[in-house]
Design a protein around this motif. Structure first.
Motif, PDB file in Angstrom:
ATOM      1  N   THR A 194      23.245  45.137  55.451  1.00 42.57           N
ATOM      2  CA  THR A 194      23.256  43.827  56.089  1.00 42.57           C
ATOM      3  C   THR A 194      24.698  43.509  56.072  1.00 42.57           C
ATOM      4  O   THR A 194      25.523  44.352  55.851  1.00 42.57           O
ATOM      5  CB  THR A 194      22.484  42.931  55.158  1.00 42.57           C
ATOM      6  OG1 THR A 194      22.908  43.168  53.896  1.00 42.57           O
ATOM      7  CG2 THR A 194      21.055  42.952  55.319  1.00 42.57           C
ATOM      8  N   ARG A 239      26.867  39.647  51.782  1.00 47.02           N
ATOM      9  CA  ARG A 239      26.339  38.316  51.556  1.00 47.02           C
ATOM     10  C   ARG A 239      27.225  37.274  52.212  1.00 47.02           C
ATOM     11  O   ARG A 239      26.756  36.252  52.665  1.00 47.02           O
ATOM     12  CB  ARG A 239      26.226  38.046  50.059  1.00 47.02           C
ATOM     13  CG  ARG A 239      25.177  38.897  49.383  1.00 47.02           C
ATOM     14  CD  ARG A 239      25.117  38.627  47.904  1.00 47.02           C
ATOM     15  NE  ARG A 239      24.792  37.220  47.648  1.00 47.02           N
ATOM     16  CZ  ARG A 239      24.683  36.718  46.443  1.00 47.02           C
ATOM     17  NH1 ARG A 239      24.872  37.472  45.387  1.00 47.02           N
ATOM     18  NH2 ARG A 239      24.395  35.450  46.271  1.00 47.02           N
ATOM     19  N   GLN A 244      27.810  46.217  49.800  1.00 47.42           N
ATOM     20  CA  GLN A 244      26.415  45.996  50.167  1.00 47.42           C
ATOM     21  C   GLN A 244      25.458  47.111  49.762  1.00 47.42           C
ATOM     22  O   GLN A 244      24.267  47.016  49.985  1.00 47.42           O
ATOM     23  CB  GLN A 244      26.343  45.808  51.689  1.00 47.42           C
ATOM     24  CG  GLN A 244      25.070  45.147  52.128  1.00 47.42           C
ATOM     25  CD  GLN A 244      25.031  45.053  53.633  1.00 47.42           C
ATOM     26  OE1 GLN A 244      25.869  45.584  54.337  1.00 47.42           O
ATOM     27  NE2 GLN A 244      24.025  44.383  54.133  1.00 47.42           N
ATOM     28  N   SER A 268      17.280  44.303  56.975  1.00 49.53           N
ATOM     29  CA  SER A 268      18.348  43.398  56.564  1.00 49.53           C
ATOM     30  C   SER A 268      17.793  42.116  55.963  1.00 49.53           C
ATOM     31  O   SER A 268      18.371  41.553  55.032  1.00 49.53           O
ATOM     32  CB  SER A 268      19.258  43.062  57.752  1.00 49.53           C
ATOM     33  OG  SER A 268      18.533  42.401  58.773  1.00 49.53           O
ATOM     34  N   SER A 294      18.597  40.683  52.265  1.00 53.99           N
ATOM     35  CA  SER A 294      19.051  39.317  52.033  1.00 53.99           C
ATOM     36  C   SER A 294      18.186  38.622  50.987  1.00 53.99           C
ATOM     37  O   SER A 294      18.693  37.886  50.136  1.00 53.99           O
ATOM     38  CB  SER A 294      19.026  38.515  53.340  1.00 53.99           C
ATOM     39  OG  SER A 294      19.956  39.011  54.268  1.00 53.99           O
ATOM     40  N   ASP A 346      19.165  39.875  47.590  1.00 57.09           N
ATOM     41  CA  ASP A 346      20.445  39.332  47.138  1.00 57.09           C
ATOM     42  C   ASP A 346      20.367  37.850  46.815  1.00 57.09           C
ATOM     43  O   ASP A 346      21.163  37.344  46.018  1.00 57.09           O
ATOM     44  CB  ASP A 346      21.521  39.556  48.214  1.00 57.09           C
ATOM     45  CG  ASP A 346      21.854  41.025  48.391  1.00 57.09           C
ATOM     46  OD1 ASP A 346      21.575  41.815  47.461  1.00 57.09           O
ATOM     47  OD2 ASP A 346      22.386  41.393  49.458  1.00 57.09           O
ATOM     48  N   ASN A 347      19.430  37.132  47.457  1.00 59.00           N
ATOM     49  CA  ASN A 347      19.299  35.688  47.246  1.00 59.00           C
ATOM     50  C   ASN A 347      17.840  35.339  46.952  1.00 59.00           C
ATOM     51  O   ASN A 347      17.177  34.690  47.776  1.00 59.00           O
ATOM     52  CB  ASN A 347      19.769  34.931  48.496  1.00 59.00           C
ATOM     53  CG  ASN A 347      21.146  35.357  48.957  1.00 59.00           C
ATOM     54  OD1 ASN A 347      22.163  34.908  48.436  1.00 59.00           O
ATOM     55  ND2 ASN A 347      21.191  36.240  49.949  1.00 59.00           N
ATOM     56  N   GLN A 401      20.137  30.206  52.136  1.00 54.68           N
ATOM     57  CA  GLN A 401      21.069  31.305  52.357  1.00 54.68           C
ATOM     58  C   GLN A 401      20.387  32.472  53.078  1.00 54.68           C
ATOM     59  O   GLN A 401      20.983  33.109  53.948  1.00 54.68           O
ATOM     60  CB  GLN A 401      21.651  31.785  51.022  1.00 54.68           C
ATOM     61  CG  GLN A 401      22.711  32.866  51.134  1.00 54.68           C
ATOM     62  CD  GLN A 401      23.951  32.398  51.862  1.00 54.68           C
ATOM     63  OE1 GLN A 401      24.187  31.205  51.998  1.00 54.68           O
ATOM     64  NE2 GLN A 401      24.742  33.346  52.344  1.00 54.68           N
ATOM     65  N   ILE A 402      19.130  32.741  52.704  1.00 52.14           N
ATOM     66  CA  ILE A 402      18.369  33.800  53.383  1.00 52.14           C
ATOM     67  C   ILE A 402      18.239  33.468  54.864  1.00 52.14           C
ATOM     68  O   ILE A 402      18.439  34.333  55.733  1.00 52.14           O
ATOM     69  CB  ILE A 402      16.974  33.955  52.750  1.00 52.14           C
ATOM     70  CG1 ILE A 402      17.098  34.488  51.319  1.00 52.14           C
ATOM     71  CG2 ILE A 402      16.106  34.888  53.589  1.00 52.14           C
ATOM     72  CD1 ILE A 402      15.776  34.529  50.575  1.00 52.14           C
ATOM     73  N   GLU A 458      21.706  33.878  56.680  1.00 51.71           N
ATOM     74  CA  GLU A 458      22.073  35.275  56.884  1.00 51.71           C
ATOM     75  C   GLU A 458      21.180  35.928  57.939  1.00 51.71           C
ATOM     76  O   GLU A 458      21.665  36.680  58.804  1.00 51.71           O
ATOM     77  CB  GLU A 458      21.979  36.045  55.563  1.00 51.71           C
ATOM     78  CG  GLU A 458      23.040  35.662  54.552  1.00 51.71           C
ATOM     79  CD  GLU A 458      23.015  36.547  53.321  1.00 51.71           C
ATOM     80  OE1 GLU A 458      22.178  37.470  53.271  1.00 51.71           O
ATOM     81  OE2 GLU A 458      23.839  36.318  52.410  1.00 51.71           O
ATOM     82  N   THR A 459      19.877  35.649  57.875  1.00 53.42           N
ATOM     83  CA  THR A 459      18.955  36.262  58.827  1.00 53.42           C
ATOM     84  C   THR A 459      19.215  35.763  60.238  1.00 53.42           C
ATOM     85  O   THR A 459      19.121  36.532  61.211  1.00 53.42           O
ATOM     86  CB  THR A 459      17.500  35.972  58.426  1.00 53.42           C
ATOM     87  OG1 THR A 459      17.267  36.431  57.090  1.00 53.42           O
ATOM     88  CG2 THR A 459      16.528  36.680  59.359  1.00 53.42           C
ATOM     89  N   GLN A 484      22.144  37.652  61.466  1.00 52.92           N
ATOM     90  CA  GLN A 484      21.766  39.053  61.660  1.00 52.92           C
ATOM     91  C   GLN A 484      20.930  39.235  62.931  1.00 52.92           C
ATOM     92  O   GLN A 484      21.106  40.207  63.677  1.00 52.92           O
ATOM     93  CB  GLN A 484      20.983  39.545  60.437  1.00 52.92           C
ATOM     94  CG  GLN A 484      21.850  39.675  59.186  1.00 52.92           C
ATOM     95  CD  GLN A 484      21.016  39.643  57.906  1.00 52.92           C
ATOM     96  OE1 GLN A 484      19.800  39.562  57.945  1.00 52.92           O
ATOM     97  NE2 GLN A 484      21.687  39.709  56.757  1.00 52.92           N
TER      98      GLN A 484
END
Length: 298
Positions: free
Chosen positions: A4, A7, A39, A166, A170, A173-174, A180-181, A184-185, A188
């Motif tokens: 991904t 972060r 990553q 990805s 995420s 990682d979170n 935050q997810i 990031e998504t 992405q």
């Protein structure tokens, strides 16, 4: 349609990969080291081979994706149209033309009729979508080849990322940070589907152009045969073509954005499958609202 980064995108960009001598392109080996370090994955590991979609496994997986997308589109279109019908009936109730019970009965009748009708057309829609999917995939692979020679591996990795994997990364990682997810998504989904939607637009634009070409050819044949043909200036045809093309661009851009929003919401509920379904639902909602304005009757 398919998808991904570290972060923090800024942290990845801040790592300036060394440049090779007499070249403006970053050193691929260095970029892979940076990505693997930040990553725990290698750059371009999600990128598909040019004809991977034609392997037996690829054909089956892509067929499942098409079925899932068409299912989500049918549900999204049904819900959108249902809202319009209920709103129209509610207005009739306010005007006194219908009673509340009559409006509810009309809503139920519409739901029963439309739900069955839309699923009856499901097999044909899946077949058409499956053929178009392969056409779009071939064009996407071409754009990926162009991007591989004009951009860095980091950018190409974002453009070829699998949003299913990805989103799961995420979430790992979170684990307790849904915001935050989702952020990031969302990013992405936009990156990973940019080339896909560009390819889809290219295919649709080619279909529209071919439709107008055949329309003009049919007019000329009728004129030569002495048949009556409605008068229409070439400027009017050009204007119509430009209008349809501009609406087509708008629909693809807004569908991509709506899909990214849906994917972000779906990732909060279920990273991976929720991401795919959310993306398809968002895309389907935008498609159902915008697509009728992009069609032409030529």
């Amino acid at each position: 349609m398919s998808l991904t980064v570290a972060r923090s995108n800024a942290s990845l960009l801040a790592c300036s990969p060394r440049r090779t001598n007499n070249s403006n392109k970053a050193d691929p080996a260095m970029e892979r080291i940076l990505m693997a370090t930040s990553q725990k994955r290698e750059l371009l590991s999600d990128r598909q081979k040019p004809f991977a979609h034609l392997t037996p496994r690829g054909l089956v997986i892509n067929a499942m994706r098409v079925v899932a997308k068409q299912s989500a589109t049918i549900v999204a279109e049904f819900m959108t149209d249902k809202l319009h019908v209920e709103t129209a009936n509610e207005e009739l109730v306010v005007k006194g033309e219908l009673t509340p019970s009559q409006a509810d009965l009309k809503n139920e009748e519409w739901e029963d009729e439309e739900w069955d009708k839309r699923w009856e057309a499901f097999p044909k829609k899946c077949l058409n979508a499956y053929v178009r999917y392969h056409a779009v995939t071939i064009v996407t692979r071409f754009y990926e080849a162009v991007a591989s020679s004009t951009t860095s591996d980091v950018t190409l990795d974002r453009l070829t990322m699998d949003i299913f994997r990805s989103a799961k990364r995420s979430a790992e990682d979170n684990p307790r940070d849904n915001i935050q997810i989702a952020r990031e998504t969302y990013a992405q989904c936009l990156w990973a589907n940019a080339l896909v939607y560009l390819a889809d637009y290219t295919v649709q634009q080619a279909i529209v152009a071919y439709g107008y070409y055949m329309y003009q050819q049919n007019r000329r044949r009728k004129q030569k045969a002495g048949q009556e043909v409605a008068e229409e200036s070439s400027s009017a045809v050009v204007f119509s073509f430009s209008l349809v093309s501009s609406r087509l661009i708008s629909s693809r851009v807004l569908s991509l954005w709506a899909g990214a929003v849906g994917g972000a919401i779906g990732s909060i509920l279920k990273p991976g499958w929720g991401t795919l379904m959310g993306f398809n639902m968002g895309d389907g909602m935008a498609f159902s609202m915008l697509e009728p304005s992009t069609t032409t009757t030529v």
